[in-house]
Scaffold this motif. Structure first.
Motif, PDB file in Angstrom:
ATOM      1  N   ALA A  91       0.821  -1.212   0.000  1.00  0.00           N
ATOM      2  CA  ALA A  91       0.000   0.000   0.000  1.00  0.00           C
ATOM      3  C   ALA A  91       0.855   1.262   0.000  1.00  0.00           C
ATOM      4  N   SER A  92       2.062   1.166   0.557  1.00  0.00           N
ATOM      5  CA  SER A  92       2.934   2.341   0.562  1.00  0.00           C
ATOM      6  C   SER A  92       3.629   2.541  -0.780  1.00  0.00           C
ATOM      7  N   GLY A  93       3.417   1.613  -1.711  1.00  0.00           N
ATOM      8  CA  GLY A  93       3.972   1.764  -3.051  1.00  0.00           C
ATOM      9  C   GLY A  93       5.246   0.979  -3.285  1.00  0.00           C
ATOM     10  N   MET A  94       5.659   0.147  -2.343  1.00  0.00           N
ATOM     11  CA  MET A  94       6.873  -0.638  -2.514  1.00  0.00           C
ATOM     12  C   MET A  94       6.536  -1.940  -3.240  1.00  0.00           C
ATOM     13  N   SER A  95       7.211  -2.186  -4.332  1.00  0.00           N
ATOM     14  CA  SER A  95       6.966  -3.402  -5.101  1.00  0.00           C
ATOM     15  C   SER A  95       7.625  -4.608  -4.434  1.00  0.00           C
ATOM     16  N   ILE A  96       7.301  -5.783  -4.941  1.00  0.00           N
ATOM     17  CA  ILE A  96       7.919  -7.018  -4.431  1.00  0.00           C
ATOM     18  C   ILE A  96       9.425  -6.966  -4.667  1.00  0.00           C
ATOM     19  N   PHE A  97       9.833  -6.490  -5.828  1.00  0.00           N
ATOM     20  CA  PHE A  97      11.259  -6.403  -6.123  1.00  0.00           C
ATOM     21  C   PHE A  97      11.959  -5.389  -5.213  1.00  0.00           C
ATOM     22  N   GLY A  98      11.272  -4.336  -4.845  1.00  0.00           N
ATOM     23  CA  GLY A  98      11.826  -3.377  -3.898  1.00  0.00           C
ATOM     24  C   GLY A  98      12.014  -3.989  -2.522  1.00  0.00           C
ATOM     25  N   GLN A  99      11.066  -4.829  -2.130  1.00  0.00           N
ATOM     26  CA  GLN A  99      11.190  -5.521  -0.849  1.00  0.00           C
ATOM     27  C   GLN A  99      12.354  -6.510  -0.884  1.00  0.00           C
ATOM     28  N   MET A 100      12.511  -7.186  -1.992  1.00  0.00           N
ATOM     29  CA  MET A 100      13.607  -8.144  -2.132  1.00  0.00           C
ATOM     30  C   MET A 100      14.956  -7.426  -2.169  1.00  0.00           C
ATOM     31  N   LYS A 101      14.989  -6.224  -2.757  1.00  0.00           N
ATOM     32  CA  LYS A 101      16.225  -5.442  -2.769  1.00  0.00           C
ATOM     33  C   LYS A 101      16.658  -5.046  -1.367  1.00  0.00           C
ATOM     34  N   LEU A 102      15.696  -4.869  -0.473  1.00  0.00           N
ATOM     35  CA  LEU A 102      16.034  -4.548   0.910  1.00  0.00           C
ATOM     36  C   LEU A 102      16.686  -5.737   1.622  1.00  0.00           C
ATOM     37  N   LEU A 103      16.310  -6.941   1.232  1.00  0.00           N
ATOM     38  CA  LEU A 103      16.810  -8.137   1.902  1.00  0.00           C
ATOM     39  C   LEU A 103      18.080  -8.692   1.266  1.00  0.00           C
ATOM     40  N   MET A 104      18.308  -8.374   0.004  1.00  0.00           N
ATOM     41  CA  MET A 104      19.457  -8.944  -0.720  1.00  0.00           C
ATOM     42  C   MET A 104      20.817  -8.666  -0.072  1.00  0.00           C
ATOM     43  N   PRO A 105      21.114  -7.468   0.382  1.00  0.00           N
ATOM     44  CA  PRO A 105      22.449  -7.246   0.965  1.00  0.00           C
ATOM     45  C   PRO A 105      22.747  -8.134   2.171  1.00  0.00           C
ATOM     46  N   VAL A 106      21.786  -8.279   3.067  1.00  0.00           N
ATOM     47  CA  VAL A 106      22.042  -9.099   4.253  1.00  0.00           C
ATOM     48  C   VAL A 106      22.165 -10.571   3.884  1.00  0.00           C
ATOM     49  N   VAL A 107      21.433 -11.023   2.882  1.00  0.00           N
ATOM     50  CA  VAL A 107      21.541 -12.417   2.448  1.00  0.00           C
ATOM     51  C   VAL A 107      22.921 -12.663   1.842  1.00  0.00           C
ATOM     52  N   PHE A 108      23.381 -11.767   0.992  1.00  0.00           N
ATOM     53  CA  PHE A 108      24.692 -11.939   0.372  1.00  0.00           C
ATOM     54  C   PHE A 108      25.832 -11.826   1.387  1.00  0.00           C
ATOM     55  N   VAL A 109      25.743 -10.869   2.293  1.00  0.00           N
ATOM     56  CA  VAL A 109      26.790 -10.713   3.301  1.00  0.00           C
ATOM     57  C   VAL A 109      26.814 -11.929   4.228  1.00  0.00           C
ATOM     58  N   THR A 110      25.648 -12.398   4.631  1.00  0.00           N
ATOM     59  CA  THR A 110      25.583 -13.594   5.483  1.00  0.00           C
ATOM     60  C   THR A 110      26.170 -14.801   4.767  1.00  0.00           C
ATOM     61  N   GLY A 111      25.791 -14.993   3.509  1.00  0.00           N
ATOM     62  CA  GLY A 111      26.332 -16.109   2.739  1.00  0.00           C
ATOM     63  C   GLY A 111      27.831 -16.022   2.567  1.00  0.00           C
ATOM     64  N   ALA A 112      28.333 -14.820   2.304  1.00  0.00           N
ATOM     65  CA  ALA A 112      29.779 -14.651   2.120  1.00  0.00           C
ATOM     66  C   ALA A 112      30.537 -14.885   3.428  1.00  0.00           C
ATOM     67  N   LEU A 113      30.028 -14.367   4.540  1.00  0.00           N
ATOM     68  CA  LEU A 113      30.680 -14.581   5.833  1.00  0.00           C
ATOM     69  C   LEU A 113      30.671 -16.059   6.218  1.00  0.00           C
ATOM     70  N   CYS A 114      29.566 -16.726   5.980  1.00  0.00           N
ATOM     71  CA  CYS A 114      29.487 -18.155   6.298  1.00  0.00           C
ATOM     72  C   CYS A 114      30.420 -18.961   5.394  1.00  0.00           C
ATOM     73  N   ALA A 115      30.498 -18.617   4.119  1.00  0.00           N
ATOM     74  CA  ALA A 115      31.407 -19.317   3.205  1.00  0.00           C
ATOM     75  C   ALA A 115      32.855 -19.106   3.626  1.00  0.00           C
ATOM     76  N   PHE A 116      33.197 -17.898   4.037  1.00  0.00           N
ATOM     77  CA  PHE A 116      34.550 -17.620   4.519  1.00  0.00           C
ATOM     78  C   PHE A 116      34.850 -18.421   5.777  1.00  0.00           C
ATOM     79  N   ALA A 117      33.902 -18.451   6.700  1.00  0.00           N
ATOM     80  CA  ALA A 117      34.098 -19.207   7.940  1.00  0.00           C
ATOM     81  C   ALA A 117      34.243 -20.701   7.658  1.00  0.00           C
ATOM     82  N   ILE A 118      33.432 -21.223   6.760  1.00  0.00           N
ATOM     83  CA  ILE A 118      33.531 -22.644   6.395  1.00  0.00           C
ATOM     84  C   ILE A 118      34.881 -22.926   5.759  1.00  0.00           C
ATOM     85  N   ASN A 119      35.334 -22.026   4.903  1.00  0.00           N
ATOM     86  CA  ASN A 119      36.613 -22.204   4.225  1.00  0.00           C
ATOM     87  C   ASN A 119      37.784 -22.186   5.215  1.00  0.00           C
TER      88      ASN A 119
END
Length: 168
Positions: A91-119
């Motif tokens: 209702a505030s005008g944010m699209s689904i892709f806009g919502q996903m853009k808000l979540l993408m950085p934390v998902v990528f950073v989390t994945g990269a940190l976990c991959a580094f830790a696993i490595n």
């Protein structure tokens, strides 16, 4: 507003990721230690079991990570939808892709940190596990049959091994 909304969604994601990852790794660790109890030397006791579980933890964490990230993203959006926050975002005008853009950085950073830790953690743990229990400790496919069964109309034949062209 977008920044605070991004922080809110990111925190929801991280909370769900930690809960799912903890539960999944714990379950896999218990099942793995039960399945590989035969490979452990006799008389280890609880401390030996805990040492084995600790050394296998990076391998199990690696296997559970991708599934946990996927489930955390899904549960984040389910919880937003359940509390009607998705309706407010739309209702505030944010699209689904806009919502996903808000979540993408934390998902990528989390994945990269976990991959580094696993490595960094997995190779030393695997080496220590291999020196402690031998190469059999790192085998993952225990479902390989030891014997082969063949059937022919009225006969059932058990093969123990194949040497060259001879069936034994």
């Amino acid at each position: 507003m977008r920044k605070s909304l991004g922080v809110y969604i990111s925190l929801l994601f991280l909370q769900r990721l930690m809960i799912i990852l903890f539960a999944l790794v714990t379950l896999l660790s218990v099942l793995d230690s039960l399945a590989n109890a035969d490979n452990l030397p006799p008389g280890l006791g609880v401390l030996g079991q805990l040492r084995y579980m600790g050394l296998r933890l990076p391998i199990l964490f690696d296997r559970a990570l991708l599934f946990s990230i996927l489930m955390a993203v899904l549960l984040t959006y389910v919880s937003l939808s359940r509390r009607n926050e998705m309706v407010a975002l739309s209702a505030s005008g944010m699209s689904i892709f806009g919502q996903m853009k808000l979540l993408m950085p934390v998902v990528f950073v989390t994945g990269a940190l976990c991959a580094f830790a696993i490595n960094q953690v997995s190779p030393p743990a695997s080496r220590e596990l291999q020196t402690w229990l031998g190469t059999k400790a790192l085998q993952t496919d225990d479902a390989t049959p030891q014997k082969l069964w063949l059937s022919d109309e009225n006969r059932l034949v058990e093969l123990e091994e194949v040497k060259g062209n001879d069936l034994l």
